[in-house]
Design a protein around this motif. Structure first.
Motif, short mmCIF file in Angstrom:
data_model
loop_
_atom_site.label_atom_id
_atom_site.label_comp_id
_atom_site.label_asym_id
_atom_site.label_seq_id
_atom_site.Cartn_x
_atom_site.Cartn_y
_atom_site.Cartn_z
N LEU A 74 -11.10 -1.52 -0.86
CA LEU A 74 -9.73 -1.09 -0.55
C LEU A 74 -9.03 -2.07 0.39
CD1 LEU A 74 -10.15 2.78 -0.07
CD2 LEU A 74 -8.83 1.62 -1.85
N THR A 75 -9.77 -2.58 1.37
CA THR A 75 -9.17 -3.54 2.30
C THR A 75 -8.76 -4.79 1.54
OG1 THR A 75 -10.54 -2.65 4.07
CG2 THR A 75 -9.54 -4.81 4.47
N ASN A 76 -9.62 -5.21 0.63
CA ASN A 76 -9.31 -6.38 -0.18
C ASN A 76 -8.06 -6.13 -1.04
OD1 ASN A 76 -9.84 -8.96 -1.10
ND2 ASN A 76 -10.76 -8.12 -2.98
N ALA A 77 -7.99 -4.94 -1.65
CA ALA A 77 -6.81 -4.61 -2.48
C ALA A 77 -5.55 -4.62 -1.60
CB ALA A 77 -7.00 -3.25 -3.12
N ALA A 78 -5.65 -4.06 -0.39
CA ALA A 78 -4.47 -3.98 0.49
C ALA A 78 -4.01 -5.37 0.93
CB ALA A 78 -4.78 -3.10 1.69
N LYS A 79 -4.97 -6.31 1.05
CA LYS A 79 -4.60 -7.67 1.48
C LYS A 79 -3.96 -8.46 0.35
CE LYS A 79 -8.09 -8.56 5.02
NZ LYS A 79 -9.44 -9.11 5.20
N THR A 80 -4.30 -8.09 -0.90
CA THR A 80 -3.88 -8.95 -2.01
C THR A 80 -2.87 -8.31 -2.96
OG1 THR A 80 -5.81 -8.15 -3.23
CG2 THR A 80 -6.08 -10.25 -2.06
N SER A 81 -2.58 -7.01 -2.81
CA SER A 81 -1.62 -6.40 -3.73
C SER A 81 -0.77 -5.33 -3.06
CB SER A 81 -2.36 -5.80 -4.95
OG SER A 81 -3.42 -5.01 -4.51
N ASN A 82 0.25 -4.90 -3.77
CA ASN A 82 1.12 -3.85 -3.24
C ASN A 82 0.60 -2.47 -3.66
OD1 ASN A 82 3.01 -5.57 -2.02
ND2 ASN A 82 3.90 -6.00 -4.03
#
Ligand SMILES: Cc1cc2nc3c(=O)[nH]c(=O)nc-3n(C[C@H](O)[C@H](O)[C@H](O)COP(=O)(O)O)c2cc1C
Length: 230
Positions: A74-82
């Protein structure tokens, strides 16, 4: 009880005490929550009311390695996408609510020692949503129902039951819409079918002692302004 900084309470013995001492906990001890405690909380919360007893909720409780892996994804998704939530996040608010929301941000950043102009620090703080603010257990609430207004109320009743039952067990909680920001990431991790919508989640654990952030108690409007007797 409306002071801004209150002591962190251990357990709550009455519903009133649970309501008065519940507030969002943003720093946690690493002590794991015994499984029987989690079972008690969530089994009792299933007694929550819902429209025609339809019970639109499913609950997914993650601790240990599974929680750690999902925090990373989730942290990775939050850093790379909206965010792409499946529920509509509100976009406009009455002006008095806007003021309360602004005040909340000012206060939380103040207690966290973050300069409001420091965007990098604010972004880092926001990212902590996705690692459950360090809580040892993360909970996701999903539903395969059409997400109409009354389903939202049902889920809210369930959520409040969980928050208060957790207080009875001496636990702190943090309800987070942000945990519904990347539903596919959660569905993949938990092997959920597409029709199971990821509504939101919450962090749960023993509140970190001596934490200024945890002592912050948000104010409320007065009963005289909001409640009318006829
Ligand atoms: C449905 C719901 C979703 C929320 N989502 C978030 C969130 O994503 N991130 C966050 O920092 N706080 C979130 N909150 C916490 C609220 O900001 C908090 O409950 C409110 O400011 C009142 O403070 P208190 O919980 O300390 O009483 C959420 C609360 C609720 C009820």
């Amino acid at each position: 009880m409306n002071e801004e900084l209150i002591p962190i309470h251990e357990v709550a013995n009455t519903v009133s005490e649970a309501i008065e001492t519940r507030h969002s906990i943003r720093e946690y001890e690493q002590t794991p929550i015994p499984e029987e405690v989690l079972q008690r909380i969530f089994a009792k919360a299933l007694r929550s009311p819902s429209w025609k007893n339809s019970q639109p909720w499913k609950v997914h409780i993650l601790s240990g390695e599974k929680r750690k892996e999902l925090a990373e994804s989730l942290t990775n998704a939050a850093k790379t996408s909206n965010p792409i939530p499946e529920t509509n996040w509100p976009e406009s608010y009455p002006s008095d609510a806007k003021k309360r929301m602004f005040d909340l941000g000012m206060k939380i950043y103040g207690v966290a020692g973050i300069d409001r102009k420091d965007k990098e620090a604010r972004d880092q703080f926001m990212l902590r949503n996705f690692s459950f603010f360090g809580a040892p257990t993360a909970v996701f609430i999903t539903s395969k129902f059409d997400l109409n207004f009354f389903v939202g109320i049902d889920l809210g009743c369930f959520l409040q039951s969980v928050l208060l039952l957790a207080r009875e067990e001496g636990l702190g909680t943090f309800p987070q819409a942000a945990l519904g920001a990347f539903p596919d990431v959660v569905r993949n991790a938990l092997n959920l079918p597409k029709e199971e919508k990821v509504i939101m989640g919450l962090s749960i654990g023993y509140p970190k002692a001596n934490s200024e952030l945890n002592r912050y108690h948000t104010p409320r409007e007065g009963a005289d302004d909001l409640i009318r007797f006829y």
